[in-house]
Design an enzyme around this catalytic site. Sequence first.
Site, PDB file in Angstrom:
ATOM      1  N   HIS D  57       0.816  -1.200   0.000  1.00 12.55           N
ATOM      2  CA  HIS D  57       0.000   0.000   0.000  1.00 12.55           C
ATOM      3  C   HIS D  57       0.861   1.267   0.000  1.00 12.55           C
ATOM      4  O   HIS D  57       0.582   2.228  -0.712  1.00 12.55           O
ATOM      5  CB  HIS D  57      -0.908  -0.048   1.229  1.00 12.55           C
ATOM      6  CG  HIS D  57      -1.780   1.139   1.386  1.00 12.55           C
ATOM      7  ND1 HIS D  57      -2.836   1.393   0.541  1.00 12.55           N
ATOM      8  CD2 HIS D  57      -1.750   2.137   2.291  1.00 12.55           C
ATOM      9  CE1 HIS D  57      -3.420   2.507   0.926  1.00 12.55           C
ATOM     10  NE2 HIS D  57      -2.786   2.991   1.973  1.00 12.55           N
ATOM     11  N   TYR D  60       4.368   0.693  -2.991  1.00 15.09           N
ATOM     12  CA  TYR D  60       4.149   0.400  -4.418  1.00 15.09           C
ATOM     13  C   TYR D  60       5.189  -0.580  -4.935  1.00 15.09           C
ATOM     14  O   TYR D  60       5.645  -0.481  -6.063  1.00 15.09           O
ATOM     15  CB  TYR D  60       4.175   1.694  -5.240  1.00 15.09           C
ATOM     16  CG  TYR D  60       2.972   2.581  -4.987  1.00 15.09           C
ATOM     17  CD1 TYR D  60       1.838   2.478  -5.770  1.00 15.09           C
ATOM     18  CD2 TYR D  60       2.985   3.497  -3.951  1.00 15.09           C
ATOM     19  CE1 TYR D  60       0.734   3.267  -5.525  1.00 15.09           C
ATOM     20  CE2 TYR D  60       1.871   4.292  -3.703  1.00 15.09           C
ATOM     21  CZ  TYR D  60       0.758   4.164  -4.493  1.00 15.09           C
ATOM     22  OH  TYR D  60      -0.335   4.943  -4.246  1.00 15.09           O
ATOM     23  N   HIS D 108     -10.524   3.444  -1.373  1.00 15.28           N
ATOM     24  CA  HIS D 108     -10.762   3.028   0.009  1.00 15.28           C
ATOM     25  C   HIS D 108     -11.648   1.791  -0.017  1.00 15.28           C
ATOM     26  O   HIS D 108     -12.673   1.726   0.656  1.00 15.28           O
ATOM     27  CB  HIS D 108     -11.390   4.167   0.834  1.00 15.28           C
ATOM     28  CG  HIS D 108     -10.723   4.356   2.155  1.00 15.28           C
ATOM     29  ND1 HIS D 108     -11.398   4.694   3.298  1.00 15.28           N
ATOM     30  CD2 HIS D 108      -9.428   4.237   2.515  1.00 15.28           C
ATOM     31  CE1 HIS D 108     -10.538   4.784   4.299  1.00 15.28           C
ATOM     32  NE2 HIS D 108      -9.338   4.515   3.852  1.00 15.28           N
ATOM     33  N   ARG D 129      -7.475  15.530   2.227  1.00 12.62           N
ATOM     34  CA  ARG D 129      -6.246  15.984   2.891  1.00 12.62           C
ATOM     35  C   ARG D 129      -5.049  15.954   1.945  1.00 12.62           C
ATOM     36  O   ARG D 129      -4.145  16.789   2.051  1.00 12.62           O
ATOM     37  CB  ARG D 129      -5.962  15.129   4.132  1.00 12.62           C
ATOM     38  CG  ARG D 129      -6.857  15.470   5.309  1.00 12.62           C
ATOM     39  CD  ARG D 129      -6.352  14.840   6.597  1.00 12.62           C
ATOM     40  NE  ARG D 129      -6.265  13.392   6.536  1.00 12.62           N
ATOM     41  CZ  ARG D 129      -7.311  12.552   6.656  1.00 12.62           C
ATOM     42  NH1 ARG D 129      -8.519  13.027   6.844  1.00 12.62           N
ATOM     43  NH2 ARG D 129      -7.126  11.251   6.591  1.00 12.62           N
ATOM     44  N   ASP D 130      -5.033  14.999   1.016  1.00 12.80           N
ATOM     45  CA  ASP D 130      -3.947  14.983   0.036  1.00 12.80           C
ATOM     46  C   ASP D 130      -3.922  16.261  -0.779  1.00 12.80           C
ATOM     47  O   ASP D 130      -2.867  16.809  -1.095  1.00 12.80           O
ATOM     48  CB  ASP D 130      -4.133  13.797  -0.930  1.00 12.80           C
ATOM     49  CG  ASP D 130      -3.301  12.594  -0.520  1.00 12.80           C
ATOM     50  OD1 ASP D 130      -2.241  12.796   0.095  1.00 12.80           O
ATOM     51  OD2 ASP D 130      -3.721  11.463  -0.818  1.00 12.80           O
ATOM     52  N   GLN D 254     -12.034   2.780  11.388  1.00 10.90           N
ATOM     53  CA  GLN D 254     -11.777   4.188  11.646  1.00 10.90           C
ATOM     54  C   GLN D 254     -13.048   4.979  11.428  1.00 10.90           C
ATOM     55  O   GLN D 254     -13.726   4.819  10.434  1.00 10.90           O
ATOM     56  CB  GLN D 254     -10.718   4.713  10.691  1.00 10.90           C
ATOM     57  CG  GLN D 254      -9.412   4.002  10.849  1.00 10.90           C
ATOM     58  CD  GLN D 254      -8.475   4.327   9.730  1.00 10.90           C
ATOM     59  OE1 GLN D 254      -8.418   5.463   9.283  1.00 10.90           O
ATOM     60  NE2 GLN D 254      -7.748   3.346   9.274  1.00 10.90           N
ATOM     61  N   ASP D 282      -0.009  15.501   4.963  1.00  6.16           N
ATOM     62  CA  ASP D 282      -1.174  14.933   5.643  1.00  6.16           C
ATOM     63  C   ASP D 282      -0.773  13.610   6.286  1.00  6.16           C
ATOM     64  O   ASP D 282       0.196  12.986   5.891  1.00  6.16           O
ATOM     65  CB  ASP D 282      -2.298  14.705   4.642  1.00  6.16           C
ATOM     66  CG  ASP D 282      -1.883  13.740   3.553  1.00  6.16           C
ATOM     67  OD1 ASP D 282      -0.925  14.052   2.829  1.00  6.16           O
ATOM     68  OD2 ASP D 282      -2.489  12.667   3.429  1.00  6.16           O
ATOM     69  N   ASN D 551      -2.939   6.220  -7.802  1.00  8.48           N
ATOM     70  CA  ASN D 551      -2.963   5.300  -6.679  1.00  8.48           C
ATOM     71  C   ASN D 551      -3.157   3.890  -7.230  1.00  8.48           C
ATOM     72  O   ASN D 551      -3.767   3.717  -8.276  1.00  8.48           O
ATOM     73  CB  ASN D 551      -4.125   5.731  -5.759  1.00  8.48           C
ATOM     74  CG  ASN D 551      -4.331   4.815  -4.576  1.00  8.48           C
ATOM     75  OD1 ASN D 551      -5.389   4.225  -4.429  1.00  8.48           O
ATOM     76  ND2 ASN D 551      -3.338   4.701  -3.729  1.00  8.48           N
TER      77      ASN D 551
END
Lengths: 79, 79, 225, 753
Positions: D57, D60, D108, D129-130, D254, D282, D551
């Site tokens: 994750h 990479y 996600h 946040r990114d 979370q 972040d 991503n």
Amino acid sequence: MARVVVDVMLKPEILDPQGQAVLGALARLGHSDITSVRQGKRFELELDAAPDAATLEEVASTLLANTVIEDYSIRVEES
Amino acid sequence: MARVVVDVMLKPEILDPQGQAVLGALARLGHSDITSVRQGKRFELELDAAPDAATLEEVASTLLANTVIEDYSIRVEES
Amino acid sequence: MSARIGVVTFPGSLDDQDAARAVRIAGAEAVSLWHGDADLKGVDAVVLPGGFSYGDYLRCGAIARFAPVMQNVIDAARGGLPVLGICNGFQVLCESHLLPGALIRNDVRKFVCRDQWLRVENANTAWTSDYAEGQEILIPLKNGEGGFVADDRTLDELEGEGRVVFRYLHDNPNGSYRDIAGITNERGNVVGLMPHPEHAVERLTGPSLDGVGFFSSVISQLVDA
Amino acid sequence: MTRQIDSVKDAETTPDVTQPFAELGLKADEYTQIREHLGRRPTSSELAMYSVMWSEHCSYKSSKVHLRQFGEKVPPEAEDILLVGMGENAGVVDVGGGLAVTFKIESHNHPSYVEPYQGAATGIGGIVRDILTMGARPVAVMDPLRFGPADAPDTHRVLPGIVAGIGGYGNCLGLPNIGGEVVFDETYLGNPLVNALCVGVVPHDRIQLSAATGAGNHVILFGAKTGGDGIGGVSVLASETFDDEGPSKRPSVQVGDPFAEKVLIEACQELFDQQLVVGIQDLGGAGISCATSEMASNGDSGMHVWLDRVPLRDSTLAPEEILMSESQERMCAVVAPDKLDAFMAVCRKWDVEAVVIGEVNDSGRLTIEWHGAQIVDVPPKTVAHDGPVYERPFARPQWQDALQADVPTSVPRPASGDELRSALLRLVASPNLASKAWVTDQYDRYVMGNTVLAQPEDSGIVRITDDGLGVAISTDGNGRYGKLDPYAGAQLALAEAYRNVATTGAKPLAVTNCLNFGSPEDTDVMWQFAETARGLADACLQLGVPVTGGNVSFYNQTGETAILPTPIIGVLGVIDDVARRTPMAWEADGEALWLVGDTADEFGGSEWAHLHGHLGGLPPAVDLDRERQIAEIAVAASRDGLLTAAHDVSVGGLGVTLAEMALRSGKGARIFLPDGIDPCVALFSESAGRIVFVVPRSEEVRFTDMCTARGVPAARIGVVDSGVDGLEVQDAFTAPLDELRTASEGTFPSLFG
Ligand SMILES: Nc1ncnc2c1ncn2[C@@H]1O[C@H](COP(=O)(O)OP(=O)(O)O)[C@@H](O)[C@H]1O
Ligand SMILES: [Mg+2]
């Protein structure tokens, strides 16, 4: 140290869409013996000091509940 | 006829933004002796029949609470 | 001198910039008011904008009501200052008891964002004088807790005194009692509604221009006064 | 309760302690590599850091060798527009006037399967946040989603929660949701995809980077308190550090606090405006470990951290857990000493907690102490950037040829008017093509007052300046095409997003992507991945749109079955004046409908075949030069004011495109299909490179000249006519608006209530 629980429920005359939805779901799941559901809120407070009844009343009636539509009840669980 | 109360609270390790917000408001209102607030849900059920413990468990764990993040407790108030 | 209309920003306010833009489009000066300052900067009217003040975690508007700026807003509103509460602002007004009733979770139990037809039921308030009674207007609605509720006595009183200002047309989006979308106080200076007039002030970004009338109404009253 | 701290000194004196590296997901040779980097065994905190930072994750490690192509096959256009390229939190694209735009997609998927609401909500929180980290103000979000079959029970468990979570978080942040996707396929049943895109706007001189520089500068952690969120496997270590009394339970999920993130956004805007930060990052995956090691590594500096200063939500957390915690709504900034007071004042104003947890130095090491004991002493690059790199074996699957040979001949072809009509209604009502209003009505598209186009338009457009500069974004991906041919599938996904942006009148500029695949340890999947990356890189080069970031999400599978290879491609475009955006609804009687592009008999991977349970053959042919030409036409015709509307042709074919336009407009049209082509092909083939343009009579000559000049075929296929009800397809059938509307709008409410 004290623990206080404040329960807040919509007044009976106010529509409770969430309770209704739960009731509907229960009926679809076959629990037709449950005839009414009301959904409210439960607050668990912890206090540093001994709880003072007047203060708790004020907190519940001005902040935790909107007395226009909700009733509340206060329970000191341990002090 | 029976009345059953199911309390649903976030598990203690799960973040409770609602309780946090109430705690913050209490502090701003000067109630700094209240040190912790957790906010949960309260369900009041009414039943036609005598409540059956297994059924109540099932209803609470599958419908009323999301057991991934919440705990529940069941209380039969009158039957 | 153009009218000066204050727009309050609470932590979590979202439509404050949009409300300010609407004020400017209607021809007034927008003045930002900060929740933490008990100072209305001498404005001629106040808008409490939409959003999720304090996350709306306890009840919508319940925590914002205690913000330092609100005590002044409440006092000034009682003295006749025009105050408009949009969505979260409406909820704040109800929580502050400037308006009766309360707003609860939509009966569909979902957030609803859509273009909503309303009927203007009262064109005599500070914020609706540029409309005609019975006029149908199209403005965006977007909220999760927009169901207006009150006890029957209060509802009858609101109806009897002509204090229902807007009603939902066609279908009721959130279970509001008697299709009520917005109400006013006895004096007609405080108006609260769930739909968002500030999102219907430009062709490019809104479904109509029907929202401009809120702001032009109050401006023309201020100029006349 | 006493805690055993494993300090650097302990590590030096007890080299032979056995460490649970395998439980933390590290391979034996990776563990050896760590020992080589350090010249000793790692402390348990160091082990925790390496294990998470070297995970798939964060590192990479399986995809890196393939992603490199995006940096190698860079179109010349990149030089003019890329202010920040790949490797930062998000790429930054110049849009003129001193402004830049930054955008990125992230996945996600797995958290959203476990707890749909919170998983999706925190997905939005993370990508926002990114974007914030780049110095930008976030201005919109989008949400490409994939689910199992629409009628499957588990889809009914996850879909409503995911949608509510995206809305609940995004609405509360005040970010308009301007687009996304909802696609259903069997393979996503045990593994739905939740991808989230955010776009932000940043003045050039406010762009922030995540580098820790300047010895003596403070390292500040601000935002929410740190809890035991998402520390998963690391608890193995933590539990070893307790004696009798165990740690409190660690949350399996979370929970997001959008209000905390909203005030974080506002506080950051003021910090950036007042130029109070030297670098910012972040906290996402791997939390403080990631933020501190990446910032130190990026800054070629050293950093010392007092970990015991981190404000905690749960006082039982062990240092390993604090390092690893993925608690949401936190940021880390590097601040010069003379800016500290101003920084803290901004945080106080927004009620954001901020604590100095460390200091930048020039030691070249990241050192962390816990109540006086040194628990980490590492070269930051070895943690953040010099992780393992794998050349995973891959091979074209043995079944690929058979799949491609299985052309959809068995799929019935409607021929009579009635058959064509019911085929159209069936397509319009199919979950993949039906109206998504049930979903998108739960998202605020109005907030900020700058949304010029949103769902169901071809791209979302937001205005970013008062004088009308706007950005357009579309995300697309078609896993069925990818399965039939991953190289072509990636290119078709890019082509569609690119076409969508152009269709609304914006010039496509740049690309982000999220590559969702099964296990990289499966050679079939790895081949799909390699082909996808190659296809995408080649196509970006040819279309002149650079990849700015993205991503990778691996291990999306249920048991042995991988999801369809699903690259989600986001294309960003600019439009100099949003007032000239091209919407999809035609306006007035007499406007002509022009179909631009070629239609071939292409049903491989089509929705029509899918409705008949067939997936085989080849996907539609890719012609990137043609895509470029029709995009030029779309943008030029918009600029010259020749259009009232346009809509691209994609899944479901021309018939569905026309039905969507009619529904959006509420007016009917007469359609004449070209002679000499099977009406089934004309209406339902999914050939790429096509757009329907709506042109007022007075502009038809100029419009057709524009097509002729580029050698692109254009056919006049219809006329807007409010005298007809719905679509009147000449010599075939009429589909009244009411019927189309019921078909399109009834599906989601009847499925999901
Ligand atoms: N598919 C991809 N294409 C291009 N760049 C990628 C891709 N996947 C990851 N990246 C880049 O690799 C870097 C690290 O990605 P990631 O770990 O997702 O970022 P972050 O740490 O900000 O979450 C980023 O710059 C990201 O843009
Ligand atoms: Mg990042």
